[in-house]
Design a protein around this motif. Structure first.
Motif, PDB file in Angstrom:
ATOM      1  N   LEU A 183      -2.966   7.513   5.889  1.00 21.42           N
ATOM      2  CA  LEU A 183      -2.085   6.646   5.104  1.00 21.42           C
ATOM      3  C   LEU A 183      -2.524   5.182   5.102  1.00 21.42           C
ATOM      4  N   GLY A 184      -3.649   4.892   5.780  1.00 17.91           N
ATOM      5  CA  GLY A 184      -4.166   3.525   5.782  1.00 17.91           C
ATOM      6  C   GLY A 184      -3.803   2.724   7.010  1.00 17.91           C
ATOM      7  N   GLY A 185      -3.259   3.397   8.020  1.00 17.66           N
ATOM      8  CA  GLY A 185      -2.897   2.716   9.266  1.00 17.66           C
ATOM      9  C   GLY A 185      -3.909   2.998  10.348  1.00 17.66           C
ATOM     10  N   LYS A 186      -3.450   2.882  11.583  1.00 17.96           N
ATOM     11  CA  LYS A 186      -4.331   3.150  12.717  1.00 17.96           C
ATOM     12  C   LYS A 186      -3.700   4.209  13.607  1.00 17.96           C
ATOM     13  N   VAL A 224      -3.766   7.440   9.989  1.00 19.95           N
ATOM     14  CA  VAL A 224      -5.097   7.048   9.515  1.00 19.95           C
ATOM     15  C   VAL A 224      -5.258   7.406   8.033  1.00 19.95           C
ATOM     16  N   LEU A 232       1.282   0.276   9.732  1.00 21.17           N
ATOM     17  CA  LEU A 232       1.710   0.646   8.380  1.00 21.17           C
ATOM     18  C   LEU A 232       2.783  -0.294   7.829  1.00 21.17           C
ATOM     19  N   GLY A 267       0.864   3.862   2.024  1.00 17.47           N
ATOM     20  CA  GLY A 267       1.328   4.196   3.369  1.00 17.47           C
ATOM     21  C   GLY A 267       2.522   3.345   3.783  1.00 17.47           C
ATOM     22  N   SER A 268       2.422   2.027   3.538  1.00 14.52           N
ATOM     23  CA  SER A 268       3.527   1.118   3.875  1.00 14.52           C
ATOM     24  C   SER A 268       4.769   1.452   3.056  1.00 14.52           C
ATOM     25  N   HIS A 295      -9.766   9.408  15.058  1.00 12.58           N
ATOM     26  CA  HIS A 295      -9.435   9.999  13.760  1.00 12.58           C
ATOM     27  C   HIS A 295      -8.798  11.360  13.984  1.00 12.58           C
ATOM     28  N   SER A 331       0.849  -1.195   0.000  1.00 11.08           N
ATOM     29  CA  SER A 331       0.000   0.000   0.000  1.00 11.08           C
ATOM     30  C   SER A 331       0.885   1.245   0.000  1.00 11.08           C
TER      31      SER A 331
END
Length: 569
Positions: A175-178, A173, A365, A115-116, A184, A113
């Motif tokens: 970037l697709g992570g937590k 968040v 991520l 983000g990663s 949020h 992804s």
């Protein structure tokens, strides 16, 4: 056992294996740090046999990074950092951008992804200050202009990574992570976080330069009066660790950066040399633990499972970053030698890469597999880095042997590499050529100019040359070991050549070139110490001076003068 002995096991086994593997590496003519890395792998949870506590190893390694950065601070003053800011600041930021894009592109090709891939690219972009310092020290380059540019470059990288470590949780968040707080983050809070981070870093730097710069030397002077050696050592260690932790706890700055500024303020004390000697054993011990802990993190299975991925990672670190850095240095019109040194300095990754990878996992991520790739890249690049440094001289000779390539790479129309055309040619007769504008060069230049004696400065640092030109002092940019630099300084018409303290081999090269161009020239050489002075005197290349001898001569003259005055009265 009746009590917990994890720390003792780690120190006993870690140091024991590090000693054995380091000795074997040295006997094989390899850098000892390769042995320290192998020792870490042997006691890693990922290999069978003895298993040491990884958490403890990481904390001790953090202390090692702190003490090493403290040592850098005592060597590298703010003035030095400002002298290289024009190349270090834009160069480091552009190089981080290039390396991050390379890592991001490769990871996206693997199907990761965005983000990663971004975190992965950032992890490959930042070199290890610990590894750099060790390499520069081993090569005797730490105090050179090239060494200062490399250290300044990495300090800028460290500052950028500090910002990344603070901004990443706020953007996880998106970037697709937590998020670490499971909430949020509003887009406006990203800019707020960035603003607060910059404010905290600026506040910490201002605090250290305004208050710390005065307070720490005062404390050291007070302790010295007590006459206790252990209290002095404790004071130095307490300053390093307390300021490092305080910078993290109060200002949110990394402890490594805090330790660096602690070293800078200790340098302002009259007892900085003693402080450096007292902390040297601690710095050496904890730097060994740093390399052992890196080895402990590595899972050797990944070499078999993903060899092509590892090759790609190592290529980005050792080719992509290095070529990008060299290109940027040459773009800023620095010589090939500087480009090769900075390129070699950045051909590895280290402590910030590990911290960033760990944060990436906690934010969801990065995967453990991605972390292992980063660790593999670190392990191989650190191992090979010393060989890259040893290749600088052969590479430079190879390029110089192909003059068309050297002309293509180096600045052929650099205005700072030549004296201004409008300079009166009568000025360039019977002048004194001074190589290096350090402490010695500055004092000699000031004295000569006060007596209306003409001088021309040959200096590697372009920013110093620009400042000298601004003061209407004749100066040329470049290494005096290159004939073109001394030719531009009009050495063939000079009455005298003064060489600041530098490597003996470089002194010989400069004198050989100067005497070929001007056989009658007088040569004065400043030596670092008595041993060096004796070697240069034995070679009979000119008059030699060194600080302690000159101090003794001046003191003797003063004593004899005072005795003579007493007899007259």
């Amino acid at each position: 056992m009746p009590h917990n002995v994890d720390l003792i096991v780690l120190l006993a086994v870690g140091f024991g294996l590090a000693l054995l593997c380091g000795y074997i590496s040295a006997r094989l003519r390899l850098p000892p740090l390769i042995g320290y890395l192998i020792a870490g792998i042997l006691i890693s949870p990922n290999t069978p046999g003895i298993e040491a506590d990884l958490g403890l190893a990481n904390q001790l390694a953090e202390l090692g990074v702190m003490f090493l950065m403290f040592g850098v601070g005592m060597h590298f003053s703010l003035k030095d950092l400002l002298q290289v800011r024009r190349i270090a600041l834009p160069g480091a930021i552009l190089q981080i951008a290039v390396a991050t894009l390379l890592g991001l592109a490769v990871a996206m090709f693997w199907g990761w992804s965005f983000g990663s891939a971004l975190v992965f690219g950032l992890s490959l972009s930042c070199a290890s200050t610990v590894v750099l310092l060790k390499a520069l020290s081993d090569q005797g380059l730490l105090e050179s202009v090239n060494g200062k540019i490399a250290v300044g470059w990495l300090l800028v990288e460290d500052l950028v990574m500090v910002l990344v470590l603070v901004i990443l949780p706020a953007t996880a968040v998106l970037l697709g992570g937590k998020a670490l707080d499971h909430g949020h983050v509003a887009s406006t809070s990203i800019w707020l976080t960035l603003g607060l981070t910059l404010l905290k870093v600026a506040g910490f730097i201002a605090f250290m330069l305004i208050i710390g710069k005065r307070l720490v030397p005062m404390i050291m002077q007070f302790v010295v009066r007590l006459g206790s050696r252990e209290l002095f050592t404790l004071t130095v260690v307490a300053c390093a660790v307390s300021i490092a932790y305080g910078s993290y706890a109060i200002f949110g700055v990394s402890m490594a950066l805090g330790a660096f500024f602690a070293g800078m303020v200790v340098k302002e004390s009259d007892f900085s040399h003693r402080a450096e000697e007292e902390t040297l054993p601690l710095r050496e011990v904890f730097s060994i633990l740093f390399f052992v802990s890196v080895g402990m993190l590595f899972d050797p299975h990944i070499i078999v499972e993903q060899p092509l991925h590892i090759l790609a990672v190592v290529a980005i670190i050792m080719l992509g970053k290095t070529l990008a850095a060299m290109g940027l240095v040459l773009f800023f019109r620095y010589p090939i030698n500087t480009a090769l040194t900075v390129g070699a300095s950045l051909a590895q990754i280290g402590e910030f890469s590990f911290i960033l990878a760990t944060l990436g996992i906690s934010l969801g991520l990065l995967t453990t597999s991605a972390q292992n790739l980063i660790l593999a890249g670190a392990l191989f690049s650190i191992t090979l880095n010393s060989f890259v440094f040893s290749a600088i001289e052969p590479a430079q000779r190879w390029i110089r042997a192909r003059s068309h390539l050297a002309r293509l790479l180096e600045r052929s129309s650099d205005p700072l590499a030549m004296l201004p055309d409008e300079m009166d040619q009568s000025y360039l007769r019977d002048q004194v050529v001074i190589v290096g504008y350090g402490e010695v060069g500055r004092r000699v230049t000031k004295t000569l100019m006060e007596q209306n004696i003409k001088v021309v400065i040959a200096e590697e640092n372009r920013e110093i040359v620009e400042k000298l030109r601004g003061k209407e002092i004749a100066a040329v940019s470049g290494a005096a070991t290159e004939p073109s630099v001394l030719i531009q300084a009009h050495i063939m018409h000079a009455r005298m050549l003064i060489i600041s303290p530098m490597d003996i081999l470089d002194i010989h090269r400069i004198v050989d070139i100067a005497k070929q161009l001007n056989p009658q020239i007088q040569v004065l050489v400043c030596a670092e110490n008595k041993e060096e002075a004796e070697v240069i005197r034995a070679d009979a290349i000119g008059e030699v001076f060194y600080a302690k001898e000159e101090m003794a001569i001046n003191m003797s003259k003063h004593i004899l003068h005072q005795i003579e005055l007493a007899h007259q009265h």
